[in-house]
Design an enzyme around this catalytic site. Structure first.
Site, short mmCIF file in Angstrom:
data_model
loop_
_atom_site.label_atom_id
_atom_site.label_comp_id
_atom_site.label_asym_id
_atom_site.label_seq_id
_atom_site.Cartn_x
_atom_site.Cartn_y
_atom_site.Cartn_z
CB CYS A 2 45.73 28.05 39.73
SG CYS A 2 46.52 26.84 38.39
NE ARG A 27 43.53 34.00 40.01
CZ ARG A 27 44.46 34.63 40.40
NH1 ARG A 27 44.20 36.04 40.76
NH2 ARG A 27 45.69 34.38 40.33
CD1 TRP A 75 44.50 28.11 32.41
CD2 TRP A 75 46.70 27.98 32.81
NE1 TRP A 75 45.06 28.55 31.24
CE2 TRP A 75 46.69 28.48 31.32
CE3 TRP A 75 48.19 28.13 33.16
CZ2 TRP A 75 47.58 28.81 30.51
CZ3 TRP A 75 49.21 28.38 32.34
CH2 TRP A 75 48.82 28.65 30.83
CG ASN A 101 47.11 29.33 42.64
OD1 ASN A 101 46.49 28.30 42.43
ND2 ASN A 101 46.49 30.39 42.93
CD GLU A 482 45.92 45.91 24.13
OE1 GLU A 482 44.86 45.59 24.72
OE2 GLU A 482 47.28 45.34 24.12
CE LYS A 486 42.59 43.92 25.43
NZ LYS A 486 43.65 43.07 25.08
#
Length: 605
Positions: A2, A27, A75, A101, A482, A486
């Site tokens: 948030c 975010r 969020w 938050n 990784e 992605k």
């Protein structure tokens, strides 16, 4: 997670809050809202909306004016995304407004008590509990009301509070979730991320856990949640507002991938010591005598930071010959680990605020462990909690998925491994060899990025896959992990990563033409072993995309990357797979900078 933005001064606050919220969109969030007032106003005015900041902006009335305000992007944790569950939350008399938050762990218990006292809740959120506790406090000042409410709260919070009866101030508090003050000329700001402040001031104060602040237009003061005064000295933010703009790119992710040559140059700058074939890492607070007593290294991180830690552990073992391993911080903190006094713990976090990593650091410190931080954000919570550490100097990273910070973190681990290795048994010759390899990295990354069109064509060809497998051995396996992450994050294609050596132990059952395999094939002492894995896949009609230092005969396609030292090859082999994930997602029409269900800085469990 948030986002919080607040302002008190003389300017019209609504446009400023909307601008700040827009800078926090990366975010991750599902709704937004704001409350405004002014010294001449008789109350609080609020507007909220499910959706993007642009949806909130479309709802703002024409006469929605004020000089003080707080705003939030949410969020969802408690309650589905909706207008009602959006922040800010007001009490029934519209006197108290709170943005929050974090998570109130004892929200259900407090809610039951308040409902028993006749309080009617408007939302499903845990945050509304805080609002009612403040509104019902008999204390005479807003600061005291907030302190009284926080005494009842268990959990994490970064909050900003306004009150119609105290409209000359904003009161904020922090416990486990970032709160940053922006110090301006006859105006003060607050945010959960410096990105929301940088367009207005570069002078900031970062609150510690258990700390509060009162903001007025011409002043601020900080103090603990028990009321004791604290000393706050503003620091100057290194980056300018332009660092948070796209700079001509279509997405922040593309911009940040392209910035990696400069970012890697920055993490190396001023740290290489050619005289002794080593590096200077002054922030470690670890002298050579202490370094030689280390018997084991444990690296803790989450997601991409964990993958960087896996590569870092390999670098430390190969160069410093210290047993090292990496573990998800979210698992480590719950398994009652044995904390060994001869073990050095390293906490890895791009934001320096990742809750699971921070909680692990705090538990380790409580048990007397020595902890170093490898973080990107100067002055972040982990940087302040740790005994020392290394800043990775990647610069602001706005896209939810990490690219340049991952690369810089791995380079920072290479520096740390070299430093520890030269203190121990790494020869001058090997030290010089690694330094020469490190210096080549920026130009070699540039060389990879020049092949973007070729990688784009490959991505478009593979974008129709329903699932993909990524494989690698030893140094290549964390690269595969990784790259798999992605692809999952931004394209939503199911992807799994396995050690290539594990193919025979189950994953070969999945191989078929519809399941492409991305293979990491460095030109090192395991080259023939990796080629044997490609043979196994091809024998079962599997499609193969190899990332290698030379064309691979058994692969359907090969992305060729420049060769560096064996220890450093993993840094380069991940770069084309960032572009591969990017262009796959682009071909599928995904929202690349803001993938669904994800947030940039995970400050709750």
């Amino acid at each position: 997670m948030c986002g919080i933005v607040g302002y008190i001064g003389k300017r019209d606050v609504a446009p400023l809050l909307l601008e700040g919220l827009a800078r926090l969109e990366y975010r991750g969030y599902d709704s937004a809202g704001m409350v405004v007032t002014s010294p001449k106003s008789s109350g609080l005015k609020m507007v909220k909306a499910k959706g993007r900041v642009r949806d909130l902006e479309a709802r703002v009335p024409k006469r929605f004016t004020g000089t003080t305000g707080i705003a939030h992007t949410r969020w969802a944790t408690h309650g589905a995304p909706s207008d009602i569950n959006s922040h800010p939350h007001l009490d029934p008399e519209n006197k108290v407004a709170v943005v929050h938050n974090g998570i109130v762990d004892n929200a259900q218990e407090l809610r039951a008590k308040l409902e028993a006292d006749g309080v009617v809740f408007a939302s499903e959120t845990d945050t509304e509990v805080i609002t009612h506790l403040i509104a019902r406090s008999p204390a005479e000042t807003l600061e005291e009301k907030v302190r009284e409410a926080l005494k009842a709260i268990e959990g994490t919070y970064g909050i900003a509070v306004m009150h119609a009866d105290f409209n000359d101030r904003i009161v904020v508090a922090r416990n486990g979730s970032p709160v940053i003050l922006g110090i301006g000329e006859k105006e003060m700001l607050v945010a959960s991320d410096v990105a929301a402040l940088i367009a207005h001031t570069r002078q900031v104060v970062t609150l510690d856990d258990g700390e509060m602040a009162t903001l007025k237009a011409d002043d601020f003061r900080t103090y603990t949640t028990s009321g004791a005064s604290t000393t706050a000295t503003p620091e100057t933010v290194e980056w300018e507002a332009a660092s948070y703009d796209m700079g001509g790119h279509d997405t922040f992710m593309h911009k940040e991938i392209s910035e990696q040559p400069d970012a890697v140059d920055r993490v190396l700058r001023g740290r290489i010591d050619d005289r002794f074939s080593t590096v200077h890492l002054g922030g470690l607070n670890l002298d050579p005598r202490e370094a030689r007593t280390i018997r084991r290294i444990k690296i803790l991180g989450c997601g991409t930071s964990y993958h960087a830690g896996l590569i870092g552990a390999g670098l430390i073992e190969s160069m410093a010959r210290i047993p090292a391993d990496a573990e998800p911080a979210s698992e480590f903190r719950y398994r009652n680990p044995v904390v060994d006094p001869d073990t050095l713990y390293i906490a890895v976090s791009q934001s320096g605020e990742t809750y699971d990593v921070l909680a692990a650091v705090q538990e380790l410190k409580r048990k007397g462990a020595r902890v170093l931080g490898v973080v990107n954000v100067v002055g972040s919570a982990i940087a302040r909690e740790a005994d020392g550490g290394v800043y990775v100097h990647a610069g602001p990273e706005v896209c939810v998925v990490s690219t340049k910070c991952f690369t810089n973190t791995v380079v920072a681990f290479a520096l740390l491994a070299l430093h520890l290795g030269r203190i121990r048994d790494l020869s001058v010759t090997d030290g010089k060899r690694i330094i020469e390899g490190l210096r080549k990295l920026p130009a070699q990354i540039e060389e990879i990025l020049k092949n973007e069109d070729e990688i784009k064509q490959l991505a478009e060809e593979y974008a129709g896959a329903q699932s993909m497998m990524f494989i690698g051995r030893v140094r290549g396996y964390p690269v595969a992990l990784e790259a798999s992450l992605k692809l999952k994050e931004i394209s939503y294609i199911h992807a799994e990563a396995y050690p290539a050596s594990e193919l025979k132990h189950g994953p070969l059952a999945l191989i078929e033409p519809a399941l492409p395999t991305v293979a990491i094939v460095p030109d090192d002492d395991l080259l023939e072993k990796n080629r044997a894995a490609l043979e196994e896949i091809k024998a079962r009609s599997g499609r193969i995309l190899a990332v290698a230092h030379q064309e691979q005969e058994k692969a359907d396609h090969t992305i060729v990357v420049p060769k560096n030292e064996d220890e450093l090859d993993a840094i380069l082999m991940g770069i084309p797979l960032q572009l591969f994930a990017y262009h796959t997602a682009l071909a599928m029409g995904r929202d690349i900078d803001k993938p669904r269900n994800l947030a940039k800085s995970v400050t709750v469990e």
